[in-house]
Write a protein that holds these residues in place. Structure first.
Motif: not given
Length: 360
Positions: A324-330
């Motif tokens: 996971i890279r963030g809540t709005d990242q792929p």
């Protein structure tokens, strides 16, 4: 009917999207008679009540239904009419597949399209791999290449790639190479779907490459030549190279997560990590603790079920790893112990998930 209630053939043609000559033809065949024909001039006139019949007639012809079948369609009850439509669509699909195959073979006759051997691979394994990546294709008239599967052959592996903008699936297969040749091309997903049952019955298949086709030779000696798409496939390597660094590694047991999603089938679902513990958020329900672990900051991701479920159901292994890279990242999804299938999928905006009031 009075004259004021009827319209000329030209007026009726404009409203129905047909030509006047087509209406004359349907009159001659008896499929769509005018409401009135002037005895002196022969002018045809139509009533407003005939618009619905004409509209259906035009759509039936658009899907290629024969005239004789259309006569039976108008006399059929609703169930039989629906069956006739489905039967016609099936016939159209078969005709289209045959036309594509014929076109491919015709192109080959125009020049030298000698196939070079690429290698041998398990047919049943290839069929399973296609199941996993075809779920990521999409029929999009504005971007038709998204219905394609990219095939890349190297000396050590065959790789299948598909994307629908919101997901990217990459499946790697071991094969027996025919030599040091590297090759890549894009074939239509529907062409591969039609080979699915044949692949499952072939212990091995041989891959060959021409300039305009990818050949698949089955163990019984039959060969399917799949036309190559000429539109450029999205640069998936570039898509991966620009991904942000991973900030959270999350491992979840696959079976229990799928069981919950299948029973509840929410439109949106959230995955929350708090204190290294993952839980599932479903609108209107108390958060459900998941079997798994995490290393990284607390956060909540939201996914559409139509994006998340196919990625989970086709993933390999019993434990799944989310990078996971963030809540709005792929998000990158793969098996925790098998890296042969990688899926990249996009979260959706968190406001779509209405579970905030149930969290504690």
């Amino acid at each position: 009917m009075t004259d004021n209630e009827l319209m000329s053939i030209g007026e009726f043609a404009k409203l129905t999207g047909m030509t006047a000559s087509a209406l004359r033809f349907y009159d001659d065949t008896g499929l769509l008679r005018p409401a009135d024909v002037d005895a002196l001039t022969g002018y045809r006139r139509y009533g407003e009540s005939q618009l619905s019949l004409a509209y259906r007639l035009r759509l039936l012809r658009a899907i290629g239904m024969p005239l004789l079948s259309i006569s039976r369609f108008f006399a059929a009850d609703e169930d039989d009419a629906v069956r006739m439509i489905d039967d016609q669509l099936g016939a159209v699909d078969v005709d289209a597949a045959e036309a594509r195959q014929a076109a491919s073979e015709l192109k080959v006759t125009l020049g030298n399209d000698d196939h070079q051997p690429l290698g041998t691979i398990s047919g049943v394994v290839l069929a399973g791999a296609l199941d996993q990546v075809l779920a990521t294709t999409i029929d999009d008239l504005s971007t038709p290449i998204l219905s394609g599967i990219r095939v890349e052959v190297a000396s050590d592996a065959v790789t299948l790639i598909a994307t629908d903008r919101y997901r990217l699936a990459i499946r790697t297969l071991v094969h027996q190479p025919a030599g040091p040749t590297t090759w890549s091309g894009t074939v239509d997903g529907d062409d591969l779907r039609r080979l699915h049952s044949q692949l499952r019955r072939s212990p091995t298949v041989k891959l060959t490459a021409g300039t305009i086709t990818l050949g698949i030779q089955f163990i019984d000696g039959t060969v399917a030549d799949l036309p190559l798409r000429t539109v450029v496939f999205p640069d998936y390597r570039e898509m991966i190279s620009v991904l942000s660094p991973v900030t959270l590694h999350l491992t979840i047991e696959k079976k229990s997560l799928l069981n919950i999603l299948e029973k509840q089938a929410p439109e949106f679902v959230g995955i929350r990590v708090a204190g290294q513990q993952p839980s599932l958020l479903i609108p209107g329900m108390t958060p459900i603790e998941l079997a798994g672990s995490a290393s990284g900051p607390d956060l909540t991701l939201c996914f559409e079920l139509i994006t998340l479920y196919p990625a989970l159901s086709h993933a390999l292994g019993g434990d799944l790893m989310f990078n996971i890279r963030g809540t709005d990242q792929p998000v990158t999804l793969r098996s925790a112990d098998d890296g042969d299938l990688t899926t990249v999928l996009m979260p959706c905006p968190r406001p779509a998930l209405a579970t905030e009031g149930t969290e504690s």
